[in-house]
Enzyme design. Structure first.
Site, mmCIF file in Angstrom:
data_model
loop_
_atom_site.group_PDB
_atom_site.id
_atom_site.type_symbol
_atom_site.label_atom_id
_atom_site.label_comp_id
_atom_site.label_asym_id
_atom_site.label_seq_id
_atom_site.Cartn_x
_atom_site.Cartn_y
_atom_site.Cartn_z
ATOM 1 N N GLY A 1 0.821 -1.212 0.000
ATOM 2 C CA GLY A 1 0.000 0.000 0.000
ATOM 3 C C GLY A 1 0.850 1.255 0.000
ATOM 4 N N GLY B 1 -1.064 7.806 1.797
ATOM 5 C CA GLY B 1 -1.088 7.850 3.256
ATOM 6 C C GLY B 1 0.176 7.363 3.932
ATOM 7 N N GLY C 1 1.677 4.375 4.061
ATOM 8 C CA GLY C 1 2.600 3.539 3.292
ATOM 9 C C GLY C 1 3.494 4.384 2.397
ATOM 10 C CG LEU D 1 -3.130 -6.825 -0.162
ATOM 11 C CD1 LEU D 1 -3.177 -5.715 0.883
ATOM 12 C CD2 LEU D 1 -2.237 -7.967 0.324
ATOM 13 C CG ASN E 1 0.831 0.898 5.112
ATOM 14 O OD1 ASN E 1 0.751 1.673 6.049
ATOM 15 N ND2 ASN E 1 0.380 1.220 3.889
ATOM 16 C CB THR F 1 -8.663 -6.198 1.624
ATOM 17 O OG1 THR F 1 -9.666 -6.400 0.630
ATOM 18 C CG2 THR F 1 -7.598 -5.245 1.108
ATOM 19 C CB SER G 1 -6.700 0.015 13.646
ATOM 20 O OG SER G 1 -7.478 1.125 14.050
ATOM 21 C CE1 TYR H 1 -19.142 -5.354 6.192
ATOM 22 C CE2 TYR H 1 -20.655 -3.542 5.769
ATOM 23 C CZ TYR H 1 -19.370 -4.047 5.817
ATOM 24 O OH TYR H 1 -18.299 -3.239 5.493
HETATM 25 N N1 LIG Z 1 -5.329 6.550 8.893
HETATM 26 C C1 LIG Z 1 -5.654 6.147 10.107
HETATM 27 O O1 LIG Z 1 -6.183 6.923 10.939
HETATM 28 C C2 LIG Z 1 -5.394 4.720 10.542
HETATM 29 C C3 LIG Z 1 -5.689 4.373 11.873
HETATM 30 C C4 LIG Z 1 -5.467 3.057 12.276
HETATM 31 C C5 LIG Z 1 -4.951 2.128 11.393
HETATM 32 N N2 LIG Z 1 -4.678 2.498 10.117
HETATM 33 C C6 LIG Z 1 -4.153 1.476 9.187
HETATM 34 O O2 LIG Z 1 -3.029 2.001 8.522
HETATM 35 C C7 LIG Z 1 -2.906 1.399 7.229
HETATM 36 C C8 LIG Z 1 -2.636 2.476 6.189
HETATM 37 O O3 LIG Z 1 -3.762 3.320 6.139
HETATM 38 P P1 LIG Z 1 -3.748 4.771 5.493
HETATM 39 O O4 LIG Z 1 -4.407 5.654 6.481
HETATM 40 O O5 LIG Z 1 -2.409 5.127 4.996
HETATM 41 O O6 LIG Z 1 -4.777 4.547 4.289
HETATM 42 P P2 LIG Z 1 -4.732 4.955 2.742
HETATM 43 O O7 LIG Z 1 -4.176 6.323 2.557
HETATM 44 O O8 LIG Z 1 -6.103 4.691 2.224
HETATM 45 O O9 LIG Z 1 -3.707 3.910 2.128
HETATM 46 C C9 LIG Z 1 -4.049 2.559 2.043
HETATM 47 C C10 LIG Z 1 -3.176 1.881 1.030
HETATM 48 O O10 LIG Z 1 -3.620 0.528 0.907
HETATM 49 C C11 LIG Z 1 -3.855 0.251 -0.475
HETATM 50 N N3 LIG Z 1 -4.889 -0.749 -0.672
HETATM 51 C C12 LIG Z 1 -6.187 -0.689 -0.347
HETATM 52 N N4 LIG Z 1 -6.826 -1.791 -0.753
HETATM 53 C C13 LIG Z 1 -5.913 -2.575 -1.356
HETATM 54 C C14 LIG Z 1 -5.970 -3.827 -2.011
HETATM 55 N N5 LIG Z 1 -7.107 -4.504 -2.144
HETATM 56 N N6 LIG Z 1 -4.825 -4.335 -2.509
HETATM 57 C C15 LIG Z 1 -3.680 -3.666 -2.413
HETATM 58 N N7 LIG Z 1 -3.551 -2.460 -1.822
HETATM 59 C C16 LIG Z 1 -4.675 -1.923 -1.313
HETATM 60 C C17 LIG Z 1 -4.275 1.595 -1.060
HETATM 61 O O11 LIG Z 1 -4.188 1.566 -2.478
HETATM 62 P P3 LIG Z 1 -5.260 2.389 -3.357
HETATM 63 O O12 LIG Z 1 -4.957 3.812 -3.099
HETATM 64 O O13 LIG Z 1 -4.976 1.925 -4.757
HETATM 65 O O14 LIG Z 1 -6.612 1.986 -2.866
HETATM 66 C C18 LIG Z 1 -3.269 2.503 -0.371
HETATM 67 O O15 LIG Z 1 -2.025 2.420 -1.004
HETATM 68 C C19 LIG Z 1 -4.196 0.611 7.002
HETATM 69 O O16 LIG Z 1 -3.933 -0.774 7.235
HETATM 70 C C20 LIG Z 1 -5.132 1.118 8.082
HETATM 71 O O17 LIG Z 1 -6.081 0.156 8.503
HETATM 72 C C21 LIG Z 1 -4.865 3.778 9.664
#
Ligand SMILES: NC(=O)c1ccc[n+]([C@@H]2O[C@H](COP(=O)([O-])OP(=O)(O)OC[C@H]3O[C@@H](n4cnc5c(N)ncnc54)[C@H](OP(=O)(O)O)[C@@H]3O)[C@@H](O)[C@H]2O)c1
Length: 308
Positions: free
Chosen positions: A39, A43, A45, A87, A113, A134, A161, A183
């Site tokens: 990812g 964000g 990643g 994924l 990530n 995923t 998280s 759900y």
């Molecule tokens: N942001 C928060 O407040 C927060 C809090 C707690 C935990 N987290 C965790 O932190 C991690 C990163 O989150 P983020 O905030 O950086 O989110 P983000 O900006 O939405 O980034 C998520 C990344 O995952 C990729 N992704 C999503 N679905 C996918 C799939 N099916 N196959 C491959 N890649 C996929 C996205 O690609 P696309 O852009 O192509 O969809 C993007 O590169 C996540 O696991 C999230 O649960 C985040």
């Protein structure tokens, strides 16, 4: 605690809520290290990849498609290796495993990530609720497929998280992984994040006696594309008041980067980190029987998936 104190306070690691990925890696050379980040297009990643590459690591950056991965790697300075890894598509994840193996690199860290959050309606992949598939199953296939590429002191970092607390009371609904019996967007996101945590715990147990480690992290609450499925009103409120109480992306990427590379945690395994310090998850996240059952259920799911 005031917002100012929260921002400034540090835990036993010397880092805390306000630390950034650059700060937790200051002075470290990651030359010669190979680190896979899923990812990498957005964000946390994207920021983790940028900072790890800045410190000298060769980053293998995965995205849903090769085109997306290429664009993200170029934006991070061009030194990273782009890989496709959708994924929710086992064929794509397995192809990614094969591509890493063909590349021949030993992996010093695998940062799981990528993720999706709070899909408004039930969606499924291969009959399994899509967030669980995923966030958990896709990473399960990736990590177990690459375990023999993990360096002797390699680290697996799972993005969990604080929302793992929203998982159902019974933990994981093994009798309804399809999500068909009721759900809820947050309940199922929470279940997938509890699964990330339990996976790290069980992997740590399986790696015991080696120098390899597995840990889970809560990055904080950060405004990223993760909120794309939240109602537009919630996104508006987040946008307006977020800067007052949310972490920045630079701060949000700190904990995963810290756990992936900082020498202070080289021997810590099976832990849950928040704000770059060991934290306490909810009680059943520490239940070894639940973690083992999830591993076995995941193996069973994977065994039923198409080979290609
Ligand atoms: N942001 C928060 O407040 C927060 C809090 C707690 C935990 N987290 C965790 O932190 C991690 C990163 O989150 P983020 O905030 O950086 O989110 P983000 O900006 O939405 O980034 C998520 C990344 O995952 C990729 N992704 C999503 N679905 C996918 C799939 N099916 N196959 C491959 N890649 C996929 C996205 O690609 P696309 O852009 O192509 O969809 C993007 O590169 C996540 O696991 C999230 O649960 C985040």
């Amino acid at each position: 605690m005031s917002l100012y104190q929260l921002f400034k306070s540090k835990g036993p690691s010397g880092f805390g809520y306000g630390s950034t990925a650059e700060e937790v890696t200051r002075g470290l050379s990651l030359q010669g290290k190979n680190i896979l980040v899923t990812g990498c297009t957005s964000g946390l990643g994207q920021e983790a990849m940028r900072v790890l590459a800045q410190r000298g690591a060769k980053v293998l950056g995965t995205a849903r498609t090769l085109e997306k991965a290429r664009a993200a790697c170029e934006a991070a300075g061009g030194g990273a290796v782009p890989l496709a890894c959708e994924l929710s598509d086992p064929g794509s994840v397995r192809a990614c495993v094969e591509a890493v193996k063909r590349g021949g690199d030993r992996l010093d860290a695998l940062v799981c990530n990528a993720g999706i959050m709070a899909l408004p309606r039930l969606e499924q992949a291969h009959g399994i609720e899509l967030q669980f598939f995923t966030n958990h199953v896709g990473h399960f296939i990736l990590v177990t497929g690459l375990l023999d590429r993990l360096a002797e002191d390699g680290r697996v970092v799972m993005l969990s998280s604080g929302a793992h607390n929203m998982a159902p009371k019974e933990g994981i609904r093994f009798d309804d992984l399809a999500g068909a019996k009721g759900y809820t967007p947050w309940g199922h996101y929470g279940q997938s994040k509890l699964a990330n945590l339990l996976f790290a715990k069980e992997l740590a147990r399986r790696l015991a006696g080696t120098r390899r480690t597995a840990n889970a992290v809560h990055p904080g609450v950060i405004r990223t594309n993760l909120g794309r499925h939240m109602p537009s009103f919630a996104n508006l409120v987040f946008g307006l008041v977020g800067p007052l109480f949310l972490k920045t992306v630079a701060q949000g990427a700190a904990t995963e980067v810290y756990v992936a590379v900082h020498p202070a945690v080289a021997t810590t395994s099976g832990a849950y980190f928040a704000d770059c310090n060991v934290a306490k998850p909810r009680a059943d996240a520490d239940d070894p029987a639940l973690a083992r059952r999830l591993w076995e259920a995941s193996e069973e799911i994977v065994s039923r998936l198409p080979a290609r």
